[in-house]
Design an enzyme around this catalytic site. Structure first.
Site, PDB file in Angstrom:
ATOM      1  N   HIS A 377      -3.048  -3.341   2.518  1.00 28.07           N
ATOM      2  CA  HIS A 377      -2.656  -2.309   1.458  1.00 28.07           C
ATOM      3  C   HIS A 377      -4.141  -1.364   1.390  1.00 28.07           C
ATOM      4  CE1 HIS A 377       1.118  -3.390  -0.929  1.00 28.07           C
ATOM      5  NE2 HIS A 377       0.942  -3.888   0.192  1.00 28.07           N
ATOM      6  N   LYS A 568      -5.154   6.438 -12.699  1.00 29.34           N
ATOM      7  CA  LYS A 568      -5.355   5.552 -11.436  1.00 29.34           C
ATOM      8  C   LYS A 568      -6.629   4.925 -11.537  1.00 29.34           C
ATOM      9  CE  LYS A 568      -5.236   8.869  -8.627  1.00 29.34           C
ATOM     10  NZ  LYS A 568      -4.658   9.306  -7.168  1.00 29.34           N
ATOM     11  N   ARG A 569      -6.935   4.135 -11.198  1.00 35.04           N
ATOM     12  CA  ARG A 569      -7.741   3.490 -11.247  1.00 35.04           C
ATOM     13  C   ARG A 569      -8.966   3.951 -10.950  1.00 35.04           C
ATOM     14  NH1 ARG A 569      -8.158  -2.529 -12.182  1.00 35.04           N
ATOM     15  NH2 ARG A 569     -10.107  -1.950 -12.129  1.00 35.04           N
ATOM     16  N   LYS A 574     -11.464   8.103  -4.947  1.00 36.61           N
ATOM     17  CA  LYS A 574     -10.229   8.504  -5.321  1.00 36.61           C
ATOM     18  C   LYS A 574     -10.647  10.141  -6.074  1.00 36.61           C
ATOM     19  CE  LYS A 574      -7.436   4.092  -6.995  1.00 36.61           C
ATOM     20  NZ  LYS A 574      -6.122   4.125  -6.588  1.00 36.61           N
ATOM     21  N   THR A 676       1.210   5.814  -5.351  1.00 43.76           N
ATOM     22  CA  THR A 676       2.116   5.321  -5.825  1.00 43.76           C
ATOM     23  C   THR A 676       2.797   6.269  -6.633  1.00 43.76           C
ATOM     24  OG1 THR A 676       2.067   3.696  -6.613  1.00 43.76           O
ATOM     25  CG2 THR A 676       3.102   2.894  -4.685  1.00 43.76           C
ATOM     26  N   LYS A 680       5.565   8.921  -8.496  1.00 41.45           N
ATOM     27  CA  LYS A 680       6.566   9.020 -10.115  1.00 41.45           C
ATOM     28  C   LYS A 680       5.922  10.545 -10.457  1.00 41.45           C
ATOM     29  CE  LYS A 680       4.623   4.239  -9.850  1.00 41.45           C
ATOM     30  NZ  LYS A 680       3.585   3.890 -10.650  1.00 41.45           N
TER      31      LYS A 680
HETATM   32  C1  17S Z   1      -3.609   0.231  -3.463  1.00 42.90           C
HETATM   33  N1  17S Z   1      -3.931  -1.117  -2.883  1.00 42.90           N
HETATM   34  S1  17S Z   1      -4.112  -2.116  -5.320  1.00 42.90           S
HETATM   35  C2  17S Z   1      -3.994   1.179  -2.514  1.00 42.90           C
HETATM   36  N2  17S Z   1      -5.489  -2.978  -3.595  1.00 42.90           N
HETATM   37  O1  17S Z   1      -5.195   1.438  -3.122  1.00 42.90           O
HETATM   38  C3  17S Z   1      -2.599   2.390  -3.175  1.00 42.90           C
HETATM   39  N3  17S Z   1      -5.993  -4.462  -4.178  1.00 42.90           N
HETATM   40  O2  17S Z   1      -2.950   3.367  -2.198  1.00 42.90           O
HETATM   41  C4  17S Z   1      -1.212   1.400  -2.639  1.00 42.90           C
HETATM   42  O3  17S Z   1      -0.249   2.391  -3.281  1.00 42.90           O
HETATM   43  C5  17S Z   1      -1.113   0.365  -3.375  1.00 42.90           C
HETATM   44  O4  17S Z   1      -2.347  -1.074  -3.267  1.00 42.90           O
HETATM   45  C6  17S Z   1       0.574  -0.146  -2.754  1.00 42.90           C
HETATM   46  O5  17S Z   1       0.254   0.116  -1.214  1.00 42.90           O
HETATM   47  C7  17S Z   1      -5.028  -1.688  -3.757  1.00 42.90           C
HETATM   48  O6  17S Z   1      -8.817  -9.125  -6.039  1.00 42.90           O
HETATM   49  C8  17S Z   1      -6.670  -4.900  -3.921  1.00 42.90           C
HETATM   50  C9  17S Z   1      -7.745  -5.772  -4.575  1.00 42.90           C
HETATM   51  C10 17S Z   1      -6.692  -6.433  -5.808  1.00 42.90           C
HETATM   52  C11 17S Z   1      -7.764  -7.413  -6.039  1.00 42.90           C
HETATM   53  C12 17S Z   1      -8.655  -8.231  -5.744  1.00 42.90           C
HETATM   54  C13 17S Z   1      -9.338  -7.465  -4.544  1.00 42.90           C
HETATM   55  C14 17S Z   1      -8.730  -6.533  -3.690  1.00 42.90           C
HETATM   56  C15 17S Z   1      -9.028  -9.505  -7.679  1.00 42.90           C
END
Ligand code: 17S
Length: 836
Positions: A377, A568-569, A574, A676, A680
């Site tokens: 991801h 978004k985060r 971003k 995503t 939406k």
């Molecule tokens: C997101 N990835 S939330 C992408 N990774 O940034 C988006 N989290 O572009 C994409 O649409 C989405 O996934 C769905 O495919 C993410 O430790 C990574 C992560 C989460 C927790 C962590 C470390 C890394 C707590």
């Protein structure tokens, strides 16, 4: 053993089919009244909305339970159907209430039932806490996948963690983010079913001991471990009006009995009880980073806890039916790894098969590498998980040995393919050498999987050409793309009732399970009468969104203005900063009187920053300071507003995306794997302003260039530009940008907080800024001006809006799940269910 975990020898012949529960308003009223009075024991003195919500959930739940049982039985047909397991550290479910009603086909009957009793549904729905068991896109994607699998009748089980505290609640104090614990289970959770009878035992610590197996081979025993119990809680996942209810199984940690007795024998009662926390800590809290690995021991414990409990659960079910014969195991099971977080499952399945089920290495490896599939991801290097070998040895010594053995055999394969290429062996090793040895989890996932996929076309391409290039050369056939989606049940049918009605009146209801049907709206894009209705729905949704913003930010958004949204985060890649620079530009124009032909705008930002991410938190503070200046300036008035919505979450997005005109998807190209939220917004008729990044590229392909505001460098250009990037020269040569930067540098937005934005200014003007914000600013301002002009022509904007919804069919997770199934899982849909 607690008695509830022991089967009885008593008969179950009495357990025959019960008559199906009524699905009409009258039956619902009857059940509701009985639950409120008898089960919950409430009366006219306890007329709390919460108890009414509970009574209604119990009513709906019975109808889920009866379908759930049918689905479980269908899984068991013919010695068990082939299944997929979605392993994920995050499931960002949000609320279940409205979705359960929709998918059970009970929305109208419940409405009528409540109306008959004079009750207000919205107030009851507000009683439910969001299940915030995820950070962002990756966790919400897992939730959308579950909905689509149930709707497609695919036998897929989700496995995750039941965190006692989900994603933190965000408050804003003096413009800064403050985190508060999210104790979402405080008043209980009626949507889960505890299943202590399926409790598993997970081991930690201890040491390896060699022994001689009866066949003379050497075996390993993992001894002196500190064990933790994994207790499953099942959450029902209803498909859309098809009688299917799948399962999301979430594990909660509990102390074992021995855990206590050891200390009891030492005579320290209070310490023993206190030590329980050590075990139960494991599932206490979700790690709130979304893109940086935490590197914390507790996080590794969580990952192993999920992987081990889930695999043991699957193996237990296998052995119950097939005994210790695993020859068909790979034909009947597969595991989709949601990023590297559950990837330790590769080594754990090897361990369980070899050490607990007496399978030899070769068969164990054949099985493991056939059943695992890995989804990546992110391309951000700081997100790639690496665990110190030292930590592994301490916590999971037997698992580490297995990883070493996997690596040795893998490197031998690399050497056969590229004889003498030592450098390549070092690059591809599962163990990174250096000051501290580390296990590269992504490489373990690739080596141990039959499939490796990215989440949008560009992302998958970049994985193959960049991050995983060596592995792509070795195994090109493993690599594939699965473009993300979202479920239109939650993200259109349920959250946008107005548009749902208008669309369904116009083209029928087929789109709810076949989103490509929305194309039937294309001819209506030019229909003036339809356009007027479309605008009216958007207007009503903007009124609803404006009320939320008024309540939570105290800022008035005028629904006649363009609603320009980025939620978004918070992350530098971003580029929320780029958005704020544009807002400052608009403010500057107003102050200079450059407002001929002005289009009023209301700009909304929202999102959580990881608690340790300093820059992201400063960007929140900057947003709030700029908002304060703009919103209190009488010269600005209704022409421009800016608000930061606190505590962005699933249930907020359900109000935000229907009321949005312009969707900001402005990441540095090559950094956002997919996105995503972008889907939406599109589905709900927002027009995107965006870069050629992630799924934006595919969104633009679908809606057409004329219905998308494109700007910015491409991923290839970004890489090239880094070499000679001089933001100061750009600032000096562009008068608009000069003025924006001057306003920031002069302290106009931090008059009594001198210097607080210096780090932001420094990063924007640094020739090493990895996000190239200033490089894309001119293009962004121009694209924003194009959006303004388009919005002034309301008929034109409406056409663009309709075209976006009409061409969003590709971005349904129904399509995504069909692709996973056709190319990776190969599951047969369950038969039609009796209560469909
Ligand atoms: C997101 N990835 S939330 C992408 N990774 O940034 C988006 N989290 O572009 C994409 O649409 C989405 O996934 C769905 O495919 C993410 O430790 C990574 C992560 C989460 C927790 C962590 C470390 C890394 C707590």
């Amino acid at each position: 053993m607690p008695t509830q975990m022991l089967e009885t020898s008593q008969p179950v012949a009495w357990l025959t089919e019960l008559p199906p529960l009524g699905m009409d308003a009258k039956s619902i009223v009857a059940d509701f009244r009985r639950y409120f009075s008898h089960t919950l024991g409430r009366d006219r003195h306890t007329k709390y909305a919460y108890y009414m919500y509970e009574a209604l959930v119990l009513t709906l739940r019975d109808r889920l339970w009866e379908r759930w049982k049918d689905t479980r039985y269908a899984y068991e047909e013919d010695g068990g159907v082939r299944r997929a397991y979605y392993l994920s550290m995050e499931f960002l479910m949000g609320r279940a209430f409205s979705n359960a009603m929709l998918n059970l086909g009970l929305t109208d009957p419940v409405h009528k039932a409540l109306q008959d009793m004079g009750l207000n549904m919205e107030e009851l729905a507000e009683c439910e806490n969001d299940a915030g068991l995820g950070n962002g896109g990756l966790g919400r994607l897992a939730a959308c996948f579950m909905d689509s699998c149930a709707t497609l009748r695919l036998p897929v089980v989700g496995y995750g963690i039941r965190y006692a505290y989900g994603m933190f609640r965000q408050r804003i104090e003096n413009g800064y983010q403050v985190e508060e614990p999210d104790h979402w289970l405080r008043s209980g959770n009626l949507w889960e079913l505890e299943r202590p009878e399926y409790t598993q035992r997970v081991r930690f610590g201890g040491r390896n001991e060699a022994f001689m197996k009866p066949d003379g081979e050497m075996g390993w025993r993992w001894i002196d471990t500190h064990d933790v119990l994994a207790v499953p809680y099942d959450v029902p996942i209803p498909g859309y009006q098809n009688g299917t209810v799948n399962t999301l199984r979430l594990w909660s940690a509990a102390a074992t009995d021995e855990f206590d007795f050891e200390d009891f024998n030492a005579g320290s009662y209070t310490e023993a009880v206190g030590a329980k926390n050590m075990a139960e800590n494991i599932t206490m809290v979700l790690y709130p980073n979304d893109a940086t690995e935490s590197g914390k021991e507790l996080r590794l414990r969580q990952q192993y806890f999920l992987a081990s409990a889930s695999l043991q659960d699957v193996l237990r079910q296998w052995v119950r039916v097939h005994g210790e014969d695993f020859t068909n195991f790979a034909a009947k099971n597969c595991f989709q790894l949601n990023d590297t977080h559950p990837t330790i499952a590769v080594a754990e399945l090897m361990r369980l098969l070899m050490d607990e089920h007496a399978v030899g290495w070769d068969l164990a490896w054949t099985i493991t590498s056939q059943v695992m599939a890995y989804t990546n991801h992110t391309l951000l290097p700081e997100a790639l998980e690496r665990w110190p070998v030292r930590l592994f040895r301490q916590l999971l010594p037997r698992v580490l040995d297995i990883i070493y053995e996997i690596n040795a055999r893998f490197l031998a394969e690399v050497a056969r393919r590229w004889p003498g290429d030592i450098e390549r062996q070092g690059r591809m090793s599962l163990i990174e050498e250096g000051y501290e040895q580390q296990v590269r989890m992504a490489y373990l996932a690739i080596v141990g999987s039959t499939s490796v996929n990215g989440v949008a076309a560009l992302h998958s391409e970049l994985l193959q050409q960049g991050l995983f290039r060596d592995f792509y050369e070795l195994w090109p056939d493993k690599f594939n793309n699965k473009t993300n989606g979202v479920t239109q049940r939650r993200w259109l049918a349920d959250c946008n009732r107005g548009l749902n009605t208008l669309i369904t009146e116009t083209i029928g209801a087929g789109w709810v399970t076949d989103l490509e049907e929305l194309r039937k709206l294309i001819p209506y894009a030019k229909d003036a009468k339809f356009g007027a209705k479309w605008r009216q729905v958007k207007h009503d949704n903007k009124v609803r969104l404006a009320a939320l913003i008024k309540a939570d930010c105290g800022v008035e958004f005028n629904p006649k203005a363009m609603f320009d949204v980025q939620v978004k985060r918070m992350h530098e890649y971003k580029r929320q900063l780029l958005n704020i620079l544009h807002v400052i530009h608009l403010y500057d124009r107003i102050k200079r009187g450059d407002t001929a032909n002005w289009t009023p705008r209301c700009v909304l930002l929202g999102g959580k920053a990881a608690p340790g991410y300093y820059m992201a938190k400063q960007i929140i503070k900057l947003t709030n300071n700029v908002a304060k200046v703009i919103n209190t300036d009488a010269d600005v008035g209704d022409q421009l507003k800016l608000a930061f919505l606190p505590n962005y979450r699933v249930s907020a997005m359900e109000i935000i995306c229907p009321g949005t005109d312009l969707s900001e998807q402005i990441s540095t190209a090559g950094k956002e794997a997919s996105g995503t939220g972008n889907m939406k917004f599109m589905m709900n008729g927002a027009v995107t302003i965006g870069t050629l990044d992630g799924a934006n590229i595919e969104i633009r392909e679908e809606c057409g260039d004329e219905n998308f505001f494109l700007f910015g460098l491409t991923a290839a250009q970004v890489e090239e530009r880094r070499q000679n990037y001089n933001p100061v020269a750009i600032i000096q040569s562009d008068p608009d940008i000069t003025r924006i930067m001057h306003l920031l540098e002069s302290g106009h937005f931090n008059q009594f907080e001198r210097g607080i934005f210096d780090p932001i200014l420094h990063s924007l003007t640094s020739s090493h800024d990895p996000w190239l914000t200033i490089a894309d600013l001119r293009g962004f301002l121009d694209a924003q001006q194009q959006a303004t002009l388009a919005y002034q022509d309301q008929e034109r904007w409406t056409r663009m809006s309709i075209m976006n919804t009409a061409t969003s069919g590709k971005f349904s997770t129904d399509r995504t799940m069909r692709e996973y199934n056709a190319e990776i899982w190969k599951l047969k849909p369950l038969p039609k269910m009796p209560l469909a």
